[in-house]
Design a protein around this motif. Structure first.
Motif, PDB file in Angstrom:
ATOM      1  N   THR A 127       0.817  -1.211   0.000  1.00  0.00           N
ATOM      2  CA  THR A 127       0.000   0.000   0.000  1.00  0.00           C
ATOM      3  C   THR A 127       0.853   1.265   0.000  1.00  0.00           C
ATOM      4  OG1 THR A 127      -0.228  -0.147   2.406  1.00  0.00           O
ATOM      5  CG2 THR A 127      -2.003  -1.068   1.077  1.00  0.00           C
ATOM      6  N   ALA A 128       2.055   1.207   0.549  1.00  0.00           N
ATOM      7  CA  ALA A 128       2.937   2.374   0.551  1.00  0.00           C
ATOM      8  C   ALA A 128       3.400   2.696  -0.869  1.00  0.00           C
ATOM      9  CB  ALA A 128       4.142   2.139   1.455  1.00  0.00           C
ATOM     10  N   GLY A 129       3.697   1.667  -1.649  1.00  0.00           N
ATOM     11  CA  GLY A 129       4.160   1.863  -3.022  1.00  0.00           C
ATOM     12  C   GLY A 129       3.040   1.826  -4.043  1.00  0.00           C
ATOM     13  N   GLY A 130       1.854   1.384  -3.617  1.00  0.00           N
ATOM     14  CA  GLY A 130       0.710   1.342  -4.506  1.00  0.00           C
ATOM     15  C   GLY A 130       0.825   0.325  -5.626  1.00  0.00           C
ATOM     16  N   GLN A 131       1.370  -0.854  -5.311  1.00  0.00           N
ATOM     17  CA  GLN A 131       1.496  -1.858  -6.352  1.00  0.00           C
ATOM     18  C   GLN A 131       1.241  -3.264  -5.818  1.00  0.00           C
ATOM     19  OE1 GLN A 131       5.457  -2.215  -7.955  1.00  0.00           O
ATOM     20  NE2 GLN A 131       6.328  -1.333  -6.120  1.00  0.00           N
TER      21      GLN A 131
END
Length: 142
Positions: A127-131
């Motif tokens: 979720t931090a990198g959105g992938q």
């Protein structure tokens, strides 16, 4: 009529010059190709993740690659038309390593109560990198 002197370079000098031109062109082209590839993958997380499941738990193994904050990893389980989302650090436990990090060599197992059967789709999302780090469909047999 004007006569030109018969002068020429030796074959060795010609071969050396041709080799130098080829080396310069190849090096320059390689530099630009590798730079372009590096820019395309910059910022992308890389992790080798294996997902398995049984009738009571989803098991996630981090086989190698980047490490992550376990509180920033979401596990999405889709089965029978329903979807459940779990934070890795909250609903999974690890037997080896720090529970705050999702790092290579770790095995994370979902804590009960869970009940799975048939085909389930599991997504591991940073979720931090959105992938999406891994997406897998697992068949659970009872």
């Amino acid at each position: 009529m004007v006569r030109l002197p018969n002068r020429a370079q030796s074959e060795t000098i010609g071969i050396v010059l041709l080799t130098a031109v080829i080396v310069v062109v190849t090096t320059t082209a390689g530099f630009f190709i590798l730079t372009d590839l590096n820019e395309q993958t910059e910022g992308e997380s890389r992790a080798d993740i294996e997902i398995t499941a049984n009738s009571t738990a989803v098991v996630i193994k981090h086989q190698g690659g980047d490490g992550f904050n376990a509180n920033k990893i979401t596990v999405i389980v889709r089965t029978g038309g329903t979807e459940q989302q779990f934070v890795l650090a909250d609903r999974f436990r690890t037997d080896n390593g720090n529970g705050d990090r999702f790092a290579p060599g770790q095995r994370w197992e979902q804590t009960p109560p869970n009940s799975y059967s048939g085909d389930i789709e599991v997504l591991v999302v940073d979720t931090a990198g959105g992938q999406v780090l891994e997406q897998s469909t697992v068949t659970v047999t009872n």
